[in-house]
Design an enzyme around this catalytic site. Structure first.
Site, PDB file in Angstrom:
ATOM      1  CE  LYS A   1      -3.878  -2.307   2.150  1.00 45.31           C
ATOM      2  NZ  LYS A   1      -4.798  -2.404   3.283  1.00 45.31           N
TER       3      LYS A   1
ATOM      4  CG  ASP B   1      -7.518   0.211   3.191  1.00 45.40           C
ATOM      5  OD1 ASP B   1      -8.395  -0.597   2.852  1.00 45.40           O
ATOM      6  OD2 ASP B   1      -6.297  -0.004   3.079  1.00 45.40           O
TER       7      ASP B   1
HETATM    8  P1  ATR Z   1       0.269  -2.812   4.620  1.00 43.27           P
HETATM    9  O1  ATR Z   1       0.587  -2.033   3.402  1.00 43.27           O
HETATM   10  O2  ATR Z   1      -0.849  -3.777   4.400  1.00 43.27           O
HETATM   11  O3  ATR Z   1       0.041  -1.996   5.861  1.00 43.27           O
HETATM   12  P2  ATR Z   1       3.006  -3.122   5.376  1.00 43.27           P
HETATM   13  O4  ATR Z   1       3.210  -1.699   4.921  1.00 43.27           O
HETATM   14  O5  ATR Z   1       4.013  -4.157   4.985  1.00 43.27           O
HETATM   15  O6  ATR Z   1       1.607  -3.683   4.878  1.00 43.27           O
HETATM   16  O7  ATR Z   1       2.848  -3.074   6.954  1.00 43.27           O
HETATM   17  C1  ATR Z   1       2.822  -4.224   7.741  1.00 43.27           C
HETATM   18  C2  ATR Z   1       2.775  -3.801   9.205  1.00 43.27           C
HETATM   19  O8  ATR Z   1       2.743  -4.977  10.031  1.00 43.27           O
HETATM   20  C3  ATR Z   1       4.009  -3.026   9.650  1.00 43.27           C
HETATM   21  O9  ATR Z   1       3.627  -2.131  10.679  1.00 43.27           O
HETATM   22  C4  ATR Z   1       4.900  -4.143  10.208  1.00 43.27           C
HETATM   23  O10 ATR Z   1       5.883  -3.715  11.118  1.00 43.27           O
HETATM   24  P3  ATR Z   1       7.327  -3.179  10.580  1.00 43.27           P
HETATM   25  O11 ATR Z   1       7.119  -1.752  10.194  1.00 43.27           O
HETATM   26  O12 ATR Z   1       8.240  -3.357  11.731  1.00 43.27           O
HETATM   27  O13 ATR Z   1       7.689  -4.056   9.393  1.00 43.27           O
HETATM   28  C5  ATR Z   1       3.877  -4.979  10.920  1.00 43.27           C
HETATM   29  N1  ATR Z   1       4.281  -6.355  11.161  1.00 43.27           N
HETATM   30  C6  ATR Z   1       4.466  -7.323  10.243  1.00 43.27           C
HETATM   31  N2  ATR Z   1       4.832  -8.477  10.834  1.00 43.27           N
HETATM   32  C7  ATR Z   1       4.889  -8.234  12.180  1.00 43.27           C
HETATM   33  C8  ATR Z   1       5.197  -9.016  13.335  1.00 43.27           C
HETATM   34  N3  ATR Z   1       5.535 -10.317  13.233  1.00 43.27           N
HETATM   35  N4  ATR Z   1       5.109  -8.423  14.548  1.00 43.27           N
HETATM   36  C9  ATR Z   1       4.761  -7.119  14.657  1.00 43.27           C
HETATM   37  N5  ATR Z   1       4.473  -6.331  13.611  1.00 43.27           N
HETATM   38  C10 ATR Z   1       4.524  -6.870  12.396  1.00 43.27           C
END
Ligand code: ATR
Length: 310
Positions: free
Chosen positions: A77, A132
């Protein structure tokens, strides 16, 4: 009541899709294909696993293959912002793209969604929207009975979905917003933007030092069975919130929602948000009113396997 039968796929069938990684959990195809069938539209909606480093190539492919629309989910996104030819004010305001409308010029030279044009020549442009942000606020009100204005909120996640939610909640006039993200720098950056754009909101990073009205999970942690709960429940017991919303809808109860339910919080998963963002995308692509109840019923069948949500 019998299900409407979709039109057979032909060489004229129009295409839309959702792209993400992972994507196999997505209920969007069920929702959109039900809507096409109800309205008798010769359209189909697919789900494709697209890795972030291939997103630009995938968008070019869709552009030349005459796709009408694409939805973007984890992790695309934010990335998609710089890949659009045009950004709708919604994508600019909420800092993420979850809906792409492919447009071409009609006979009068007016840029028009490709889905409305039978034949078109010439360039196709990509216009990015965010559907969204409005969807999360509507679902919070309807499914969690939660009014953002004046509320204290803990938001987990600062990716594309988290960012859109944070900015939209600030715009709704939350009182205090705590931003908690695995990668702290992203929460700090987002907090600075909110402080700048919405000075009336008390925005902080890390875990709250008080009770909150609701916790909103906008991370992708919980999609897979082995994922950790995206909140340290020792450091911030979930019972300190009245309610917990998880944008994840499959599984329908993530470990975070289960912990919240057991602690006596009101809970809701992301099915309502999925529905309202999808209905808005459907209307942008087809310029037809979305058949909301048919879409809701298809989602409930897909996610709960029955006619009723819990
Ligand atoms: P989207 O566009 O759908 O929001 P994204 O930009 O990849 O997808 O964001 C994913 C979110 O989930 C981020 O806040 C990510 O944290 P990071 O910024 O540290 O990457 C979070 N996230 C993903 N896996 C995680 C995990 N195992 N524990 C905690 N946060 C997680």
């Amino acid at each position: 009541m019998s299900e409407p039968v979709p039109k057979p796929v032909t060489a004229s069938t129009r295409l839309a899709a959702v792209w993400g990684a992972p994507i196999r959990h997505s209920a969007s195809p069920a929702m959109h294909n039900a809507a096409f069938a109800v309205l008798g539209l010769d359209w189909r909606y697919l789900a494709c696993e697209v890795e972030p480093e291939r997103l630009a190539v995938a968008l070019e492919g869709a552009r030349v293959m005459g796709f009408c629309g694409v939805n973007l989910t984890v992790p695309h996104k934010r990335l998609a912002l710089e890949m659009m030819d045009e950004l709708d004010p919604s994508a600019e305001a909420w800092g993420a793209v979850n809906t792409v409308v492919f447009e071409a010029e009609n006979a009068e030279g007016v840029w028009t969604p490709v889905g409305l044009l039978k034949n078109f020549r010439g360039p196709v442009r990509l216009r990015g929207y965010n559907t969204d942000a409005d969807a999360i606020v509507r679902s919070l009100r309807e499914d969690l009975l939660m009014e953002p204005r004046g509320a204290r909120v803990l938001l987990l996640g600062a990716g594309g979905a988290g960012r859109a939610a944070a900015l939209r909640l600030a715009d709704e006039g939350v009182e205090t917003l705590w931003l908690q993200n695995r990668t702290e720098s992203k929460a700090v950056e987002l907090a600075a933007e909110i402080a700048d754009r919405f000075p009336a909101v008390d925005v902080r990073t890390g875990l709250p030092d008080s009770d909150v009205e609701f916790i909103l999970n906008a991370t992708s942690s919980g999609l897979k069975a082995e994922d950790p709960i995206p909140l340290d429940l020792e450091a911030y017991p979930v019972a300190r919130a009245d309610a917990v919303y998880d944008m994840i809808y499959r599984p329908s109860e993530t470990p975070l929602l289960k912990a919240a339910r057991e602690a006596g919080c009101r809970t809701a998963n992301g099915l309502g948000m999925l529905l309202y963002q999808g209905a808005a995308a459907f209307e942008l692509w087809t310029q037809r009113p979305a058949p909301i109840e048919a879409m809701r019923a298809a989602l409930v069948r897909e996610v709960y396997g029955t006619g009723e949500s819990r």
